[in-house]
Design a protein around this motif. Structure first.
Motif, PDB file in Angstrom:
ATOM      1  N   ASP A 311       0.804  -1.217   0.000  1.00 25.00           N
ATOM      2  CA  ASP A 311       0.000   0.000   0.000  1.00 25.00           C
ATOM      3  C   ASP A 311       0.843   1.275   0.000  1.00 25.00           C
ATOM      4  OD1 ASP A 311      -2.388  -1.486   0.088  1.00 25.00           O
ATOM      5  OD2 ASP A 311      -2.149  -1.753   2.260  1.00 25.00           O
ATOM      6  N   MET A 312       2.089   1.197  -0.432  1.00 23.53           N
ATOM      7  CA  MET A 312       2.936   2.386  -0.459  1.00 23.53           C
ATOM      8  C   MET A 312       2.400   3.413  -1.458  1.00 23.53           C
ATOM      9  SD  MET A 312       6.855   1.004  -0.047  1.00 23.53           S
ATOM     10  CE  MET A 312       6.737  -0.238  -1.345  1.00 23.53           C
ATOM     11  N   GLN A 313       2.569   4.693  -1.106  1.00 25.09           N
ATOM     12  CA  GLN A 313       2.100   5.796  -1.929  1.00 25.09           C
ATOM     13  C   GLN A 313       3.278   6.673  -2.359  1.00 25.09           C
ATOM     14  OE1 GLN A 313      -1.284   6.292  -2.705  1.00 25.09           O
ATOM     15  NE2 GLN A 313      -1.579   4.295  -1.722  1.00 25.09           N
ATOM     16  N   GLY A 314       3.198   7.184  -3.575  1.00 22.06           N
ATOM     17  CA  GLY A 314       4.208   8.124  -4.036  1.00 22.06           C
ATOM     18  C   GLY A 314       4.170   9.409  -3.219  1.00 22.06           C
ATOM     19  N   ALA A 342       2.370   9.375  -7.944  1.00 19.90           N
ATOM     20  CA  ALA A 342       3.640   9.924  -8.424  1.00 19.90           C
ATOM     21  C   ALA A 342       4.632  10.108  -7.281  1.00 19.90           C
ATOM     22  CB  ALA A 342       3.401  11.254  -9.125  1.00 19.90           C
ATOM     23  N   THR A 343       5.881   9.739  -7.542  1.00 25.81           N
ATOM     24  CA  THR A 343       6.986  10.085  -6.654  1.00 25.81           C
ATOM     25  C   THR A 343       7.833  11.131  -7.366  1.00 25.81           C
ATOM     26  OG1 THR A 343       7.035   7.940  -5.542  1.00 25.81           O
ATOM     27  CG2 THR A 343       9.055   9.252  -5.476  1.00 25.81           C
ATOM     28  N   VAL A 382       8.394   9.631 -11.189  1.00 24.64           N
ATOM     29  CA  VAL A 382       8.011   8.258 -11.540  1.00 24.64           C
ATOM     30  C   VAL A 382       6.536   8.083 -11.196  1.00 24.64           C
ATOM     31  CG1 VAL A 382       8.387   5.806 -11.067  1.00 24.64           C
ATOM     32  CG2 VAL A 382      10.345   7.368 -11.167  1.00 24.64           C
ATOM     33  N   GLN A 383       5.755   7.685 -12.191  1.00 22.43           N
ATOM     34  CA  GLN A 383       4.327   7.421 -11.980  1.00 22.43           C
ATOM     35  C   GLN A 383       4.159   5.953 -11.584  1.00 22.43           C
ATOM     36  OE1 GLN A 383       2.018   9.681 -11.981  1.00 22.43           O
ATOM     37  NE2 GLN A 383       3.068  11.418 -12.963  1.00 22.43           N
ATOM     38  N   GLY A 384       3.811   5.737 -10.311  1.00 25.94           N
ATOM     39  CA  GLY A 384       3.730   4.375  -9.799  1.00 25.94           C
ATOM     40  C   GLY A 384       2.627   3.556 -10.450  1.00 25.94           C
ATOM     41  N   ARG A 385       2.886   2.268 -10.593  1.00 28.86           N
ATOM     42  CA  ARG A 385       1.924   1.330 -11.180  1.00 28.86           C
ATOM     43  C   ARG A 385       1.196   0.526 -10.108  1.00 28.86           C
ATOM     44  NH1 ARG A 385       0.799   1.765 -16.445  1.00 28.86           N
ATOM     45  NH2 ARG A 385       0.436  -0.479 -16.507  1.00 28.86           N
ATOM     46  N   GLY A 386       1.569   0.719  -8.848  1.00 29.83           N
ATOM     47  CA  GLY A 386       0.949  -0.053  -7.781  1.00 29.83           C
ATOM     48  C   GLY A 386       1.581  -1.426  -7.646  1.00 29.83           C
ATOM     49  N   ALA A 387       1.312  -2.095  -6.521  1.00 29.69           N
ATOM     50  CA  ALA A 387       1.876  -3.425  -6.277  1.00 29.69           C
ATOM     51  C   ALA A 387       1.460  -4.387  -7.383  1.00 29.69           C
ATOM     52  CB  ALA A 387       1.414  -3.944  -4.918  1.00 29.69           C
ATOM     53  N   GLY A 388       2.437  -5.056  -7.965  1.00 27.78           N
ATOM     54  CA  GLY A 388       2.158  -6.021  -9.029  1.00 27.78           C
ATOM     55  C   GLY A 388       1.838  -5.400 -10.365  1.00 27.78           C
TER      56      GLY A 388
END
Length: 448
Positions: A311-314, A342-343, A382-388
């Protein structure tokens, strides 16, 4: 091609449940400085926990070439019999520092105020990196330099016959530049003053004080003002090198993004000028805890426990934190790809002149793995794609850069398709046990 021999292509496959204890090697920054400061004492300095990667071994060879006696006993303890401040002998051969920007810049500083001449070179990656940021302030002591265009290696330095102390403001945040100036100041009479407007890792100041140098640090309106009194008689030390937070970053980040993982990484140095990555990960929501917090050899140390954190968030990483985690941005970008949202990373132009252009190298590889990345000269997002959510399936160029290679291999453990690097050979420069350590945790990383 690796600067260390035949390329070693490697590929990481989706893995689950990394677990166990990751005993990472000793801190590279402290290992370099232990050898150099030991060589500047009269008498025996004993070092346990030294990182025995290629970068540090090249520094040990350089100290031998300059007259110190450096040996390793069967139990793994290193013994350095130094020559004293100003006692370096002129080396007979060119000093090859391999891939190590830290090694070459610190050694240049340590010899620049002595009346000897030395020529430095390195591998293909190191010979592209800028050295003027160090040689310019060393010239203020009276050293002379001849190198390739752009201030690049190979380079010859003629040390100052009658060095003078300097007052120098570091133009960009760089622990290497600061340390080179302080080491040069050791053999200059009077007081050498270094001012840094942004704090960088302070191992050199801590260790100089531990070896008996008269050194003070104060914070003023100008920044951190470090004052060193030259020509001390340094005292030999017994040093236990804490484990490297930059190396710990890889098993920690692998555990955070790999399903079902629970990994303990013991005895990691948590010097506040080095621990920015771990602070950032916790702000993103990582299940990362500090256990058994303590102090060893003047440095804060703790055991890190990292668990899968889906559940990590940018976040937006504060730019003033960059100096405390500059080497960890590549692997942070991998975690960011597996987080949601986004990070944003700013104030990171130093990444453009590391072993490779690390922003470009990571952005190119992440895009090939299905991750959206925006970049500028001094920032990237970096635009995160989420876990998996990372597709993977690419072969990424390591650019002779150990941290780029390891970062993409960590990504492959969580991506849906394998992620490969064209050459994992440079990993040996800083983390020679990376492959067996990760395999023991359950990571599927193969040579191909």
């Amino acid at each position: 091609m690796s600067g260390h021999g035949t390329p070693i292509p490697m590929q990481a496959h989706f893995s689950r449940g990394l677990s166990g204890r990751a005993d990472v090697p000793g801190d590279k920054s402290i290992s370099h400085r232990s050898l150099i400061l030991g060589a500047l004492c009269v008498g025996e300095t004993r070092i346990t926990g030294l990182l025995e990667g290629e970068d540090v071994l090249d520094t040990a060879k350089a100290m031998r070439a300059m007259g110190a006696e450096v040996m390793r006993d069967e139990g793994g303890t290193w013994h350095v019999y130094g020559v004293g401040v100003g006692g370096f002998a002129e080396p007979d051969q060119v000093i090859d520092c391999g891939n190590s920007g830290t090694g070459v810049r610190l050694i240049m500083g340590a010899m620049a105020s002595s009346p000897i001449t030395a020529t430095f070179t390195g591998d293909a990656s190191l010979n592209k990196r800028p050295m003027a940021r160090v040689t310019d302030p060393l010239a203020l002591f009276g050293a002379q330099t001849v190198g390739r265009s752009g201030g690049r290696l190979p380079m010859t330095i003629v040390g100052a016959v009658d060095p003078v102390p300097v007052h120098y403001t570091v133009p960009v945040p760089s622990a290497q530049v600061k340390s080179a100036v302080l080491l040069a100041g050791l053999n200059a009479p009077g007081q050498t003053v270094v001012i840094e407007q942004e704090a960088t890792r302070d191992h050199t100041e801590r260790m100089l004080a531990g070896f008996g140098a008269q050194i003070t640090t104060e914070t003023t309106g100008e920044g951190r003002v470090i004052t060193l009194t030259g020509q001390p008689e340094l005292r030999p030390q017994i040093i236990t090198v804490p484990r490297d937070p930059s190396s710990a970053a890889f098993p920690v980040c692998a555990a955070l993004i790999t399903e079902g993982s629970d990994v303990l990484v013991p005895s990691i140095g948590l010097n506040p000028t080095r621990a920015g990555l771990f602070t950032t990960l916790r702000e993103m929501g990582a299940d990362l805890t500090y256990e058994n917090e303590r102090e060893e050899g003047g440095e804060p140390v703790a055991d890190l426990r990292a668990r899968f954190s889906p559940d990590m968030q940018g976040i937006e990483v504060p730019p003033e934190r960059a100096a405390s985690m500059i080497d960890e941005y590549p692997v942070l970008s991998v975690v960011a790809a597996c987080a949601s949202g986004a990070t944003v990373m700013r104030g990171v132009k130093e990444l453009r002149v590391k072993e490779s252009d690390r922003i470009d190298a990571m952005a190119t590889g992440l895009r090939a793995c299905g991750v959206e990345v925006e970049e500028g000269e001094d920032w990237w997002i970096v635009q995160g794609r989420g876990a998996g959510g990372v597709s993977g399936g690419a072969t990424c160029a390591s650019h002779l850069d150990h941290r780029i290679a390891m970062s993409f291999l960590v990504l492959g453990l969580a991506a849906r398709k394998p992620v490969a690097v064209d050459d994992g050979g440079p990993i040996a420069t800083s983390f020679p046990i990376f492959e067996p350590l990760m395999a023991a945790l359950g990571a599927d990383i193969r040579r191909v």
